[in-house]
Design an enzyme around this catalytic site. Structure first.
Site, PDB file in Angstrom:
ATOM      1  CD  GLN A  89      47.468 -41.329 -15.427  1.00 31.60           C
ATOM      2  OE1 GLN A  89      48.061 -42.494 -16.359  1.00 31.60           O
ATOM      3  NE2 GLN A  89      46.766 -41.055 -15.657  1.00 31.60           N
ATOM      4  CG  LEU A 140      33.515 -46.389 -15.139  1.00 28.95           C
ATOM      5  CD1 LEU A 140      33.258 -47.571 -15.410  1.00 28.95           C
ATOM      6  CD2 LEU A 140      35.094 -45.478 -16.144  1.00 28.95           C
ATOM      7  CG  MET A 143      30.270 -35.365 -18.133  1.00 25.43           C
ATOM      8  SD  MET A 143      29.538 -36.837 -18.118  1.00 25.43           S
ATOM      9  CE  MET A 143      27.702 -35.898 -18.788  1.00 25.43           C
ATOM     10  N   GLY A 168      30.749 -39.892 -20.173  1.00 25.24           N
ATOM     11  CA  GLY A 168      32.631 -39.577 -20.992  1.00 25.24           C
ATOM     12  C   GLY A 168      32.284 -41.146 -21.258  1.00 25.24           C
ATOM     13  CG  HIS A 169      34.874 -42.949 -17.821  1.00 23.96           C
ATOM     14  ND1 HIS A 169      34.295 -42.266 -16.657  1.00 23.96           N
ATOM     15  CD2 HIS A 169      36.573 -42.588 -18.080  1.00 23.96           C
ATOM     16  CE1 HIS A 169      35.553 -41.089 -16.029  1.00 23.96           C
ATOM     17  NE2 HIS A 169      36.733 -42.183 -17.288  1.00 23.96           N
ATOM     18  CE  LYS A 217      37.692 -33.345 -19.207  1.00 21.40           C
ATOM     19  NZ  LYS A 217      39.175 -33.856 -18.403  1.00 21.40           N
ATOM     20  CG  ASP A 218      41.784 -36.870 -21.280  1.00 22.67           C
ATOM     21  OD1 ASP A 218      41.963 -35.745 -19.999  1.00 22.67           O
ATOM     22  OD2 ASP A 218      40.892 -37.406 -20.661  1.00 22.67           O
ATOM     23  CG  MET A 231      42.653 -43.221 -14.596  1.00 25.23           C
ATOM     24  SD  MET A 231      44.229 -42.468 -13.119  1.00 25.23           S
ATOM     25  CE  MET A 231      43.314 -41.053 -13.708  1.00 25.23           C
ATOM     26  CD  GLN A 291      45.230 -39.967 -21.817  1.00 25.49           C
ATOM     27  OE1 GLN A 291      46.079 -40.035 -20.342  1.00 25.49           O
ATOM     28  NE2 GLN A 291      43.815 -40.274 -21.950  1.00 25.49           N
TER      29      GLN A 291
HETATM   30  P1  AMP Z   1      40.279 -40.737 -17.530  1.00 17.57           P
HETATM   31  O1  AMP Z   1      39.690 -42.065 -16.474  1.00 17.57           O
HETATM   32  O2  AMP Z   1      40.536 -39.603 -17.167  1.00 17.57           O
HETATM   33  O3  AMP Z   1      41.769 -41.516 -17.205  1.00 17.57           O
HETATM   34  O4  AMP Z   1      39.290 -40.924 -18.569  1.00 17.57           O
HETATM   35  C1  AMP Z   1      39.446 -42.316 -19.711  1.00 17.57           C
HETATM   36  C2  AMP Z   1      39.050 -42.040 -20.980  1.00 17.57           C
HETATM   37  O5  AMP Z   1      37.812 -41.629 -20.970  1.00 17.57           O
HETATM   38  C3  AMP Z   1      40.025 -40.990 -21.185  1.00 17.57           C
HETATM   39  O6  AMP Z   1      40.318 -41.787 -22.786  1.00 17.57           O
HETATM   40  C4  AMP Z   1      40.243 -40.086 -21.933  1.00 17.57           C
HETATM   41  O7  AMP Z   1      40.358 -38.852 -22.418  1.00 17.57           O
HETATM   42  C5  AMP Z   1      37.946 -40.094 -21.726  1.00 17.57           C
HETATM   43  N1  AMP Z   1      37.403 -39.419 -20.964  1.00 17.57           N
HETATM   44  C6  AMP Z   1      37.023 -38.513 -20.066  1.00 17.57           C
HETATM   45  N2  AMP Z   1      35.984 -37.766 -19.688  1.00 17.57           N
HETATM   46  C7  AMP Z   1      35.544 -37.640 -21.337  1.00 17.57           C
HETATM   47  C8  AMP Z   1      34.430 -37.014 -21.579  1.00 17.57           C
HETATM   48  N3  AMP Z   1      33.613 -35.820 -20.959  1.00 17.57           N
HETATM   49  N4  AMP Z   1      33.958 -37.108 -22.817  1.00 17.57           N
HETATM   50  C9  AMP Z   1      34.723 -37.920 -23.506  1.00 17.57           C
HETATM   51  N5  AMP Z   1      35.580 -38.990 -23.073  1.00 17.57           N
HETATM   52  C10 AMP Z   1      35.874 -38.508 -22.117  1.00 17.57           C
END
Ligand code: AMP
Length: 284
Positions: free
Chosen positions: A59, A31, A182, A34-35, A147-148, A28, A151
């Protein structure tokens, strides 16, 4: 940059026609490292990588942070350029949900507890957009973060139950030096709340110590210790802290190493208007 589903599908078809594999990283935006760890994993395992940046309205519940969710697209594009310059897919809401859109993907079981209790529309919104992205992106491997955790369980179940032809890869949680996982939502935290947020990862470490070192088997004692760590002298309230089967996400009362080779500890907590989640898988 690709902005339409047709462009994404054509791009992916071209890669496959050239004999190349495609890795897909749905995000989303906003960035962070983590991303980028997912992008790195995709670059390592696939010939070509595509990252989607889409804040998915489906969502978010009406009372959630869809409108204030950060959208620093220019910076995201810059960051991605220096992370191997993957292809980027940035669709509009109208591209993903044109007038008359009327479908939704419901995954039972693993989407019901925890986040499902507190965010009832969340996982059908996630499953719907992820299936649309998978159908458009035709990737060989899609990369998600631990992290999720829930999900990942929902996406895996969807892929398996609906025969979606993509492999799912899961990457470890990337943390700040003090242990905070993160998250794009960390930027909502005031300096004081950011300081307090270290209690979340501390509570997971405490739970891990109780399980692995103290051999504590009663989940209620573990949850009590976690809640104490999170709430003592902080502004946090706990939505849930629980120990569950890492695959079914069925909540456990007793941790029995004869029955389980691993458990997952899941937590969600609120501070001010910010809601954060974290988790840890513990091998028994
Ligand atoms: P989001 O932008 O929050 O929807 O996350 C996109 C992807 O990045 C999802 O698969 C998350 O699980 C992953 N993600 C978010 N934060 C982290 C993190 N701290 N470490 C690893 N993956 C992450």
């Amino acid at each position: 940059m690709l902005t339409t589903i047709d462009e994404l599908r054509n791009w992916s078809n071209e890669q496959h026609a050239a004999g190349l594999t495609v890795g897909f990283v749905p995000t989303m935006g906003a960035l962070h490292e983590g991303h980028l760890s997912l992008v790195k994993a995709a670059n390592e395992r696939c010939d070509k990588t595509v990252v989607s940046v889409f804040v998915n309205p489906a969502q978010f519940a009406p009372n959630e942070d869809f409108h204030k969710y950060p959208r620093p697209l220019e910076n995201d594009l810059k960051v991605l350029k220096s992370a191997g310059a993957p292809e980027v897919f940035v669709p509009s809401v109208a591209e993903m949900y044109p007038d008359g859109f009327d479908a939704s993907v419901h995954i039972g079981g693993v989407s019901q507890p925890f986040e499902g209790q507190f965010r009832p529309v969340h996982f059908s919104g996630v499953a719907t957009v992820v299936l649309k992205l998978f159908n458009a992106g035709q990737a060989d491997i899609a990369f998600f973060g631990q992290k999720d955790y829930q999900q990942v369980c929902v996406v895996r179940k969807m892929v398996s139950d609906l025969n979606v032809p993509v492999k799912i890869a899961v990457c470890p949680i990337v943390r700040e030096p003090d242990g905070l996982a993160m998250s794009s939502r960390n930027r909502y935290l005031s300096a004081e709340h950011r300081r307090q947020a270290v209690v979340l990862s501390r509570s997971l470490a405490e739970a891990e110590r109780l399980i692995s070192v103290k051999k504590e088997q009663k989940v209620k004692n573990i949850v009590a210790a976690m809640t104490k760590t999170i709430c003592t002298d902080t502004d946090f309230t706990v939505d849930y802290a629980a120990v569950a089967d890492p695959e079914t996400l069925r909540e456990l009362d007793i941790i029995d190493p004869l029955k389980h080779s691993a458990v997952v500890i899941l937590l969600a907590a609120k501070i001010g208007t910010t809601r954060l989640i974290d988790n840890a898988v513990i091998e028994l």
